[in-house]
Motif scaffolding. Structure first.
Motif, mmCIF file in Angstrom:
data_model
loop_
_atom_site.group_PDB
_atom_site.id
_atom_site.type_symbol
_atom_site.label_atom_id
_atom_site.label_comp_id
_atom_site.label_asym_id
_atom_site.label_seq_id
_atom_site.Cartn_x
_atom_site.Cartn_y
_atom_site.Cartn_z
ATOM 1 N N LYS A 179 -90.219 74.604 -43.371
ATOM 2 C CA LYS A 179 -91.381 75.314 -43.883
ATOM 3 C C LYS A 179 -92.240 74.407 -44.747
ATOM 4 O O LYS A 179 -93.465 74.465 -44.701
ATOM 5 C CB LYS A 179 -90.957 76.548 -44.681
ATOM 6 C CG LYS A 179 -90.509 77.695 -43.836
ATOM 7 C CD LYS A 179 -90.229 78.905 -44.695
ATOM 8 C CE LYS A 179 -89.818 80.081 -43.852
ATOM 9 N NZ LYS A 179 -89.588 81.280 -44.664
ATOM 10 N N LYS A 180 -91.583 73.558 -45.542
ATOM 11 C CA LYS A 180 -92.320 72.649 -46.406
ATOM 12 C C LYS A 180 -93.135 71.668 -45.571
ATOM 13 O O LYS A 180 -94.296 71.399 -45.875
ATOM 14 C CB LYS A 180 -91.352 71.896 -47.310
ATOM 15 C CG LYS A 180 -92.039 70.959 -48.270
ATOM 16 C CD LYS A 180 -91.031 70.225 -49.126
ATOM 17 C CE LYS A 180 -91.744 69.243 -50.024
ATOM 18 N NZ LYS A 180 -90.814 68.406 -50.763
ATOM 19 N N LEU B 244 -94.261 72.146 -42.488
ATOM 20 C CA LEU B 244 -95.360 72.852 -41.834
ATOM 21 C C LEU B 244 -96.475 73.211 -42.810
ATOM 22 O O LEU B 244 -97.635 73.288 -42.422
ATOM 23 C CB LEU B 244 -94.844 74.111 -41.135
ATOM 24 C CG LEU B 244 -94.076 73.873 -39.834
ATOM 25 C CD1 LEU B 244 -93.533 75.188 -39.296
ATOM 26 C CD2 LEU B 244 -94.930 73.197 -38.800
ATOM 27 N N LYS B 245 -96.132 73.420 -44.079
ATOM 28 C CA LYS B 245 -97.165 73.730 -45.064
ATOM 29 C C LYS B 245 -97.992 72.511 -45.437
ATOM 30 O O LYS B 245 -99.135 72.646 -45.854
ATOM 31 C CB LYS B 245 -96.532 74.323 -46.324
ATOM 32 C CG LYS B 245 -96.064 75.743 -46.138
ATOM 33 C CD LYS B 245 -95.497 76.296 -47.421
ATOM 34 C CE LYS B 245 -95.039 77.729 -47.194
ATOM 35 N NZ LYS B 245 -94.483 78.322 -48.404
ATOM 36 N N GLU B 246 -97.413 71.324 -45.290
ATOM 37 C CA GLU B 246 -98.104 70.103 -45.696
ATOM 38 C C GLU B 246 -99.048 69.553 -44.645
ATOM 39 O O GLU B 246 -99.907 68.747 -44.960
ATOM 40 C CB GLU B 246 -97.083 69.026 -46.061
ATOM 41 C CG GLU B 246 -96.325 69.336 -47.327
ATOM 42 C CD GLU B 246 -95.306 68.265 -47.653
ATOM 43 O OE1 GLU B 246 -95.212 67.271 -46.917
ATOM 44 O OE2 GLU B 246 -94.594 68.442 -48.645
ATOM 45 N N ASN C 292 -101.927 69.700 -41.390
ATOM 46 C CA ASN C 292 -103.193 70.337 -41.068
ATOM 47 C C ASN C 292 -102.978 71.617 -40.254
ATOM 48 O O ASN C 292 -102.033 71.726 -39.485
ATOM 49 C CB ASN C 292 -104.030 69.336 -40.267
ATOM 50 C CG ASN C 292 -105.392 69.833 -39.929
ATOM 51 O OD1 ASN C 292 -105.543 70.863 -39.296
ATOM 52 N ND2 ASN C 292 -106.393 69.079 -40.345
ATOM 53 N N ARG C 293 -103.882 72.555 -40.403
ATOM 54 C CA ARG C 293 -103.771 73.833 -39.696
ATOM 55 C C ARG C 293 -103.800 73.645 -38.177
ATOM 56 O O ARG C 293 -103.045 74.270 -37.444
ATOM 57 C CB ARG C 293 -104.896 74.763 -40.124
ATOM 58 C CG ARG C 293 -104.777 76.144 -39.545
ATOM 59 C CD ARG C 293 -105.899 77.048 -39.984
ATOM 60 N NE ARG C 293 -106.093 76.980 -41.431
ATOM 61 C CZ ARG C 293 -107.273 77.026 -42.033
ATOM 62 N NH1 ARG C 293 -108.373 77.143 -41.316
ATOM 63 N NH2 ARG C 293 -107.369 76.970 -43.329
ATOM 64 N N ARG D 212 -100.551 72.095 -37.067
ATOM 65 C CA ARG D 212 -99.503 73.127 -37.147
ATOM 66 C C ARG D 212 -99.584 74.058 -35.946
ATOM 67 O O ARG D 212 -98.571 74.389 -35.318
ATOM 68 C CB ARG D 212 -99.658 73.907 -38.448
ATOM 69 C CG ARG D 212 -98.574 74.893 -38.707
ATOM 70 C CD ARG D 212 -98.753 75.625 -40.039
ATOM 71 N NE ARG D 212 -99.406 74.813 -41.058
ATOM 72 C CZ ARG D 212 -100.414 75.235 -41.819
ATOM 73 N NH1 ARG D 212 -100.878 76.460 -41.704
ATOM 74 N NH2 ARG D 212 -100.956 74.448 -42.721
ATOM 75 N N ASN E 262 -105.574 72.242 -45.535
ATOM 76 C CA ASN E 262 -104.306 72.980 -45.579
ATOM 77 C C ASN E 262 -104.503 74.405 -45.802
ATOM 78 O O ASN E 262 -104.974 75.166 -46.258
ATOM 79 C CB ASN E 262 -103.391 72.408 -46.644
ATOM 80 C CG ASN E 262 -102.794 71.095 -46.187
ATOM 81 O OD1 ASN E 262 -102.577 70.895 -45.005
ATOM 82 N ND2 ASN E 262 -102.563 70.217 -47.120
#
Length: 83
Positions: free
Chosen positions: A2-3, A5-7, A9-10, A13, A83
């Protein structure tokens, strides 16, 4: 995970998630045809399609990873992580 994927670019991702789902679907179809060959489907036809689907999983994985890396690289190079 999860970390990570959060870091990123949209767009990158979205590419990873959609590509991963596509790869899983192709792999599941290949397994379904392989297991159903001779029982549910014509043996030789099902095995041929199953092998072709399985052979396409690796290039799909490479394309998904390269696309995601390309999107991430271009967004970081522009200085817009989005992000």
């Amino acid at each position: 995970m999860k970390k990570l994927l959060k870091e990123i670019n949209r767009g990158a991702r979205r590419t990873l998630i959609t590509g991963g789902a596509l790869i899983a679907a192709v792999l599941a179809a290949s397994v379904f045809l392989y297991l159903g060959a001779g029982r549910l489907f014509d043996y030789y036809g099902a095995m041929d399609i199953s092998e072709k689907l399985l052979a396409s999983v690796r290039p799909l994985g490479v394309a998904v990873c390269a696309g995601s890396l390309g999107i991430e690289y271009s967004s970081r190079r522009r200085g817009n992580p989005d992000n």
